[in-house]
Design a protein around this motif. Structure first.
Motif, mmCIF file in Angstrom:
data_model
loop_
_atom_site.group_PDB
_atom_site.id
_atom_site.type_symbol
_atom_site.label_atom_id
_atom_site.label_comp_id
_atom_site.label_asym_id
_atom_site.label_seq_id
_atom_site.Cartn_x
_atom_site.Cartn_y
_atom_site.Cartn_z
ATOM 1 N N ASP A 59 35.668 40.633 -73.019
ATOM 2 C CA ASP A 59 36.116 39.571 -73.916
ATOM 3 C C ASP A 59 37.328 38.839 -73.352
ATOM 4 N N PHE A 60 38.174 39.531 -72.575
ATOM 5 C CA PHE A 60 39.296 38.862 -71.916
ATOM 6 C C PHE A 60 38.804 38.015 -70.739
ATOM 7 N N ILE A 61 37.861 38.552 -69.988
ATOM 8 C CA ILE A 61 37.308 37.827 -68.842
ATOM 9 C C ILE A 61 36.701 36.499 -69.285
ATOM 10 N N GLU A 62 36.044 36.510 -70.431
ATOM 11 C CA GLU A 62 35.365 35.300 -70.912
ATOM 12 C C GLU A 62 36.336 34.200 -71.324
ATOM 13 N N THR A 63 37.609 34.508 -71.497
ATOM 14 C CA THR A 63 38.579 33.473 -71.851
ATOM 15 C C THR A 63 39.078 32.718 -70.624
ATOM 16 N N GLY A 64 38.754 33.219 -69.422
ATOM 17 C CA GLY A 64 39.271 32.613 -68.197
ATOM 18 C C GLY A 64 38.217 31.891 -67.400
ATOM 19 N N THR A 65 38.542 31.624 -66.147
ATOM 20 C CA THR A 65 37.642 30.944 -65.211
ATOM 21 C C THR A 65 37.084 31.967 -64.232
ATOM 22 N N THR A 66 35.770 32.026 -64.113
ATOM 23 C CA THR A 66 35.129 32.986 -63.220
ATOM 24 C C THR A 66 35.466 32.680 -61.770
ATOM 25 N N ILE A 67 35.836 33.730 -61.037
ATOM 26 C CA ILE A 67 36.129 33.594 -59.605
ATOM 27 C C ILE A 67 35.103 34.381 -58.794
ATOM 28 N N ASP A 68 34.937 35.660 -59.145
ATOM 29 C CA ASP A 68 34.019 36.579 -58.460
ATOM 30 C C ASP A 68 34.206 36.516 -56.945
ATOM 31 N N SER A 69 35.413 36.849 -56.512
ATOM 32 C CA SER A 69 35.760 36.824 -55.093
ATOM 33 C C SER A 69 36.232 38.214 -54.672
ATOM 34 N N ARG A 70 36.028 38.558 -53.408
ATOM 35 C CA ARG A 70 36.631 39.790 -52.903
ATOM 36 C C ARG A 70 38.148 39.649 -52.988
ATOM 37 N N VAL A 71 38.825 40.777 -53.127
ATOM 38 C CA VAL A 71 40.277 40.748 -53.256
ATOM 39 C C VAL A 71 40.883 40.124 -52.005
ATOM 40 N N GLY A 89 47.730 32.109 -66.826
ATOM 41 C CA GLY A 89 46.983 33.216 -67.418
ATOM 42 C C GLY A 89 46.999 34.462 -66.552
ATOM 43 N N ALA A 90 46.147 35.413 -66.905
ATOM 44 C CA ALA A 90 46.053 36.680 -66.179
ATOM 45 C C ALA A 90 44.884 36.651 -65.201
ATOM 46 N N LEU A 91 45.062 37.333 -64.083
ATOM 47 C CA LEU A 91 43.984 37.578 -63.136
ATOM 48 C C LEU A 91 43.426 38.961 -63.431
ATOM 49 N N ILE A 92 42.115 39.068 -63.577
ATOM 50 C CA ILE A 92 41.495 40.368 -63.856
ATOM 51 C C ILE A 92 40.718 40.822 -62.621
ATOM 52 N N VAL A 93 41.024 42.047 -62.191
ATOM 53 C CA VAL A 93 40.405 42.635 -61.006
ATOM 54 C C VAL A 93 39.516 43.779 -61.452
ATOM 55 N N ARG A 94 38.287 43.748 -60.995
ATOM 56 C CA ARG A 94 37.320 44.824 -61.270
ATOM 57 C C ARG A 94 36.924 45.432 -59.940
ATOM 58 N N GLY A 95 37.510 46.582 -59.631
ATOM 59 C CA GLY A 95 37.186 47.236 -58.368
ATOM 60 C C GLY A 95 37.616 46.396 -57.181
ATOM 61 N N VAL A 96 36.669 46.026 -56.332
ATOM 62 C CA VAL A 96 36.969 45.274 -55.117
ATOM 63 C C VAL A 96 36.827 43.770 -55.320
ATOM 64 N N ARG A 97 36.621 43.317 -56.565
ATOM 65 C CA ARG A 97 36.413 41.892 -56.838
ATOM 66 C C ARG A 97 37.468 41.358 -57.797
#
Length: 200
Positions: A59-71, A89-97
């Protein structure tokens, strides 16, 4: 509060498990994030980086702009560059992305926080009060690097502390993050740093 927290976590959904490619990739990520955060700190550029753990942050991810990039360290620095679309805003990191930037977080409801903590710190603390996320925060006013986890804030982190925190998140033989944080808190207390523990 416990019921609200449980419902929030259900709404976010379970996080998709991620696999880190290799120890070399782990080391690269730790190095890039550490260098990027220190660069932001030296320039006094505010930043808010959220590392998703077992609790999904959909739900937090959906408030931002999708990047889907490697770190990427340079991309991370660029995201928080002042006067750019995503820097507030906040940057959200999921694992290596790095999955999304410019995300809106709920602010901490703790009324005992010091007045020297602005919206960025309150947002970082807020997301850790209802999830198991780990958050790195760079103060725009002072350049101080902080970490929020479990509704608690550890401040005045240096490069070695960043490497320890990120190592506990990314190393395959990672140690318990809570123990890492407790050790950091004891060390920074001895060195004059500060760890703020909200009143329960």
């Amino acid at each position: 509060p416990e019921l609200r927290r449980a419902l929030e976590q259900l709404g976010r959904g379970a996080k998709i498990e991620h696999q880190v490619d290799s120890p070399d990739e782990n080391s690269r990520i730790i190095f890039e994030i550490t260098q990027a955060v220190q660069t932001l700190s030296q320039r006094r550029v505010g930043a808010l980086i959220v590392f998703e753990q077992k609790t999904g942050l959909r739900d937090f991810i959906e408030t931002g702009t999708t990047i889907d990039s490697r770190v990427s360290g340079p991309l991370l620095v660029n995201i928080f560059e002042p006067n750019t679309p995503l820097h507030d805003g906040a940057l959200i990191v999921r694992g290596v992305r790095m999955v999304a930037a410019g995300c809106v977080l709920s602010l901490s409801e703790n009324s005992s926080l010091g007045r020297d903590l602005g919206t960025r710190h309150r947002a970082g603390l807020g997301v850790t009060e209802s999830t198991d996320a780990v958050v790195l925060i760079v103060s725009e006013e002072t350049g101080i690097i902080s970490m929020a986890q479990g509704g608690k804030l550890t401040r005045h982190l240096d490069g070695d502390a960043l490497k320890e925190i990120l190592g506990s998140l990314y190393q395959n033989d990672r140690v318990n993050l809570f123990e890492t944080v407790q050790g950091l808190a004891r060390r920074f207390n001895r060195r004059g740093g500060r760890r703020d523990e909200p009143v329960s």
